[in-house]
Design an enzyme around this catalytic site. Structure first.
Site, PDB file in Angstrom:
ATOM      1  N   TYR A   1      -7.286  -1.138  -5.380  1.00  0.00           N
ATOM      2  CA  TYR A   1      -6.821  -0.600  -4.095  1.00  0.00           C
ATOM      3  C   TYR A   1      -6.612   0.917  -4.107  1.00  0.00           C
ATOM      4  O   TYR A   1      -7.376   1.655  -3.489  1.00  0.00           O
ATOM      5  CB  TYR A   1      -5.535  -1.313  -3.651  1.00  0.00           C
TER       6      TYR A   1
ATOM      7  N   ASP B   1       1.304   5.904  -5.566  1.00  0.00           N
ATOM      8  CA  ASP B   1       1.250   4.770  -4.649  1.00  0.00           C
ATOM      9  C   ASP B   1       0.797   5.264  -3.282  1.00  0.00           C
ATOM     10  O   ASP B   1       1.141   6.376  -2.858  1.00  0.00           O
ATOM     11  CB  ASP B   1       2.609   4.077  -4.515  1.00  0.00           C
TER      12      ASP B   1
ATOM     13  N   ASP C   1       8.007   2.701  -4.113  1.00  0.00           N
ATOM     14  CA  ASP C   1       7.163   1.936  -5.033  1.00  0.00           C
ATOM     15  C   ASP C   1       6.816   2.731  -6.287  1.00  0.00           C
ATOM     16  O   ASP C   1       6.690   2.157  -7.378  1.00  0.00           O
ATOM     17  CB  ASP C   1       5.889   1.481  -4.330  1.00  0.00           C
TER      18      ASP C   1
ATOM     19  N   GLU D   1       0.369   4.035   0.893  1.00  0.00           N
ATOM     20  CA  GLU D   1       0.526   3.086   1.987  1.00  0.00           C
ATOM     21  C   GLU D   1      -0.597   3.382   2.969  1.00  0.00           C
ATOM     22  O   GLU D   1      -0.912   4.546   3.232  1.00  0.00           O
ATOM     23  CB  GLU D   1       1.896   3.225   2.656  1.00  0.00           C
ATOM     24  N   ALA D   2      -1.210   2.341   3.503  1.00  0.00           N
ATOM     25  CA  ALA D   2      -2.411   2.537   4.308  1.00  0.00           C
ATOM     26  C   ALA D   2      -2.423   1.586   5.499  1.00  0.00           C
ATOM     27  O   ALA D   2      -1.502   0.790   5.706  1.00  0.00           O
ATOM     28  CB  ALA D   2      -3.655   2.344   3.447  1.00  0.00           C
TER      29      ALA D   2
ATOM     30  N   HIS E   1       7.742  -0.946  -0.536  1.00  0.00           N
ATOM     31  CA  HIS E   1       6.691  -0.695   0.457  1.00  0.00           C
ATOM     32  C   HIS E   1       6.848   0.628   1.193  1.00  0.00           C
ATOM     33  O   HIS E   1       6.241   0.831   2.240  1.00  0.00           O
ATOM     34  CB  HIS E   1       6.559  -1.865   1.438  1.00  0.00           C
TER      35      HIS E   1
END
EC number: 3.1.11.2
Length: 236
Positions: free
Chosen positions: A122, A14, A193, A16-17, A188
């Site tokens: 994504y 996973d 995640d 996060e961006a 998140h």
């Protein structure tokens, strides 16, 4: 049908961006859990019978300070900010991150299957863009599984074309609540995640392993989310 070799290790991923694809985001947090196929074929349970994570798994979680600013929504959802990452003196997605990622993957029995939820739209394209910017590659036999279309496809097959399943949500939170009657923890955050994704996978492991063997997509077929400004492909 996939022509890729049968994966030995599944690396749950996973990111996060800083935002959605439209803003050409940069990765701010990356988490991977590597699990051997045998642990997925034989899920572990606690004394109450509840699914638990495999005892043998490798983890890698890294935070990094992107050059691009976070959108307000991305910062709100992830709890990350450029200021917070800079205050903690985190470097960006650089050669050290690439070497760490490659070393982590090199310790796993191959071939490797990367697993992400909504990965084709994504996580995989964004990771591909960041790696391409640095001229880096993943192992040639790496394949990818996106659990979002996989679970939708499995449910369509089980429902024989009825609409009942189609009305149900397929976010990580919705799936976790449907399968475990609980809310996922640390949503998140990249590691939270991945933890949720792995439990969801374990709940339907036999079906998803079979889907991966048939439908996994080669990493070589993943297109970057965007090209860096100096990429040769941009030259007409």
């Amino acid at each position: 049908m996939s022509e890729a070799p049968r994966a030995e290790t599944f690396v749950f991923l996973d990111l996060e961006a800083t935002g959605l694809p439209s803003v050409e985001p940069e990765i701010a947090e990356l988490s991977l859990f590597a699990v051997h196929r045998s642990s997925l074929e034989n899920p572990e349970h606690d004394e109450s019978g509840a699914l638990v994570l495999p005892r043998v798994l490798d983890k890698l979680t890294l935070c990094m300070c992107p050059e691009r600013p976070f959108t307000a929504k991305a910062s709100e959802i992830t709890g990350l900010s450029s200021e917070g990452l800079a205050r903690c003196r985190k470097a960006g997605f650089d050669g050290a991150v690439v070497r760490t990622l490659q070393a982590f993957l090199s310790r796993q029995a191959g071939p490797i299957c990367l697993v992400a939820h909504n990965g084709f739209d994504y996580d995989f394209p964004l990771l591909c863009a960041e790696l391409r910017r640095l001229g880096a590659r993943l192992p040639r036999d790496t394949v990818c599984l996106d659990t979002l279309p996989a679970l939708r496809g499995l449910d369509r097959a089980h429902s024989h074309g009825t609409r009942a399943r189609g009305r149900q949500g397929y976010s990580l939170g919705s799936l976790f609540h449907r399968y475990f009657r609980a809310e996922p923890s640390a949503a998140h955050s990249a590691e939270g995640d991945v933890h949720t994704l792995l439990l969801i996978f374990l709940h339907r492991a036999a079906e998803l392993l079979a889907w991966a063997d048939e439908q996994a997509r080669g990493w070589a077929h993943i297109e970057p989310m965007y090209l860096p400004p100096d990429d040769p492909s941009l030259e007409a």
